[in-house]
Write a protein that holds these residues in place. Structure first.
Motif, mmCIF file in Angstrom:
data_model
loop_
_atom_site.group_PDB
_atom_site.id
_atom_site.type_symbol
_atom_site.label_atom_id
_atom_site.label_comp_id
_atom_site.label_asym_id
_atom_site.label_seq_id
_atom_site.Cartn_x
_atom_site.Cartn_y
_atom_site.Cartn_z
ATOM 1 N N HIS A 255 -71.257 -95.552 -16.803
ATOM 2 C CA HIS A 255 -70.872 -94.462 -17.694
ATOM 3 C C HIS A 255 -71.832 -93.274 -17.595
ATOM 4 O O HIS A 255 -71.440 -92.141 -17.872
ATOM 5 C CB HIS A 255 -70.834 -94.958 -19.145
ATOM 6 C CG HIS A 255 -69.881 -96.093 -19.370
ATOM 7 N ND1 HIS A 255 -70.275 -97.410 -19.291
ATOM 8 C CD2 HIS A 255 -68.550 -96.099 -19.636
ATOM 9 C CE1 HIS A 255 -69.230 -98.189 -19.539
ATOM 10 N NE2 HIS A 255 -68.185 -97.436 -19.732
ATOM 11 N N THR B 239 -66.306 -91.351 -30.773
ATOM 12 C CA THR B 239 -65.193 -91.378 -29.824
ATOM 13 C C THR B 239 -63.884 -91.805 -30.462
ATOM 14 O O THR B 239 -62.853 -91.844 -29.790
ATOM 15 C CB THR B 239 -65.509 -92.344 -28.659
ATOM 16 O OG1 THR B 239 -65.785 -93.642 -29.190
ATOM 17 C CG2 THR B 239 -66.707 -91.849 -27.858
ATOM 18 N N ARG C 195 -62.718 -94.091 -25.532
ATOM 19 C CA ARG C 195 -63.976 -94.627 -25.041
ATOM 20 C C ARG C 195 -64.546 -93.682 -23.992
ATOM 21 O O ARG C 195 -63.847 -92.791 -23.503
ATOM 22 C CB ARG C 195 -63.763 -96.007 -24.406
ATOM 23 C CG ARG C 195 -62.770 -95.982 -23.253
ATOM 24 C CD ARG C 195 -62.645 -97.332 -22.565
ATOM 25 N NE ARG C 195 -61.607 -97.316 -21.545
ATOM 26 C CZ ARG C 195 -61.737 -96.779 -20.347
ATOM 27 N NH1 ARG C 195 -62.877 -96.199 -19.988
ATOM 28 N NH2 ARG C 195 -60.744 -96.804 -19.472
ATOM 29 N N THR D 169 -64.690 -88.552 -22.254
ATOM 30 C CA THR D 169 -63.958 -89.709 -22.760
ATOM 31 C C THR D 169 -62.694 -89.936 -21.944
ATOM 32 O O THR D 169 -62.195 -89.036 -21.261
ATOM 33 C CB THR D 169 -63.576 -89.545 -24.234
ATOM 34 O OG1 THR D 169 -62.589 -88.514 -24.363
ATOM 35 C CG2 THR D 169 -64.798 -89.201 -25.085
#
Length: 275
Positions: A90, A187, A191, A238
């Protein structure tokens, strides 16, 4: 025993949670891979990924230099490129001594370690890129990063080998308190997108820009593509935002097709260059 502590593999079991992933990009010498693993073990970093090692893998000399950190080398994964090495991450940090011509957050090792703890507390996976021994990460390598790490050392002799660079960051990670408060990003029901999902969007965006003629200048194209990457890599995009951006690209592509078929009926936008 080393420094009064055993170095057996039994002590190299990762603790609860996930520590940062160390990614060695195109390492040139087996001994440097081994000493980097040794530095990782000292600082509590357990996950190693190796991108395109010059001499292949596995390499006996790496184990000889690891001083007992064999478990890290045994678990290391090999990848052909950075893209595949960080696809499930991420966040991606990159070590860079003198970041130039890049608009991107830059942290020193201590601040970066604080970020690591915060990101780790949010159950996000992060990777840290270390470049080849001779020249470090190249511009195209840094385009995969959302944050750079700079070691502010003596400007008259700012030269580290690979293991030293890993050790500084491993030490700072180890010294950070586990109770560092996380920096939360609200969020809601979506995600944080993985780097692999972001890469798929960037591939599609660049393909559409090529089709539209936006990237028509060959000398400028690589820099323009890197600028686009830096823009999207700068934050935590996101999954919902990526879906929206995919929709935007779809509509722009449809508009380009309509414009191509009915050019006489659709006026040029006011910002388009006249030739």
């Amino acid at each position: 025993m080393t420094g009064g502590r055993p170095v057996g593999g039994a002590l190299l079991t990762p603790p609860h949670g996930e520590s940062p992933i160390v990614v060695l990009v195109r390492p040139q010498m087996a001994a440097n891979i081994g000493t980097a693993a040794r530095a990782m073990a000292n600082g509590g970093l357990f996950h190693l990924r190796i991108v395109a090692p010059r001499d292949g893998w596995p390499q006996p000399n790496a184990y000889a230099a690891a001083s007992g950190a064999d478990a890290i080398l045994d678990a290391a994964t090999i990848h052909p490129d950075i893209r595949s090495a960080v696809a499930d991450c991420h966040r991606v940090f990159g070590t860079c001594p003198r970041p130039r011509h890049v608009i991107i957050p830059v942290r020193d090792a201590r601040a970066a370690a604080q970020d690591f703890r915060n990101i780790n507390a949010r159950c996000l996976r992060l990777a840290v890129l270390f470049g080849p021994e001779r020249a470090g990460l190249e511009a195209d390598d840094l385009a995969h990063c959302d944050t750079l790490i700079r070691y502010p050392l003596n400007p008259q002799h700012n030269s580290l080998n690979l293991a030293q660079a890993v050790m500084i960051l491993a030490y700072e990670w180890w010294m950070q308190a586990e109770t560092a408060p996380p920096r939360l990003l609200q969020t809601n029901e979506t995600r944080i997108a993985t780097k692999g999902e972001l890469e798929k969007f960037l591939d599609r965006l660049i393909a559409e820009l090529d089709a539209a003629g936006f990237l028509h200048n060959p000398p400028k194209r690589p820099g323009m593509v890197r600028n686009l990457r830096h823009w999207f890599e700068r934050g935590e995009v996101t999954e919902q935002e990526l879906r929206t951006l995919h929709g935007v690209v779809t509509e722009l592509a449809r508009g380009r097709m309509v414009r191509g078929r009915f050019a006489g009926d659709v006026p040029d936008p006011p910002w388009e260059e006249k030739t």
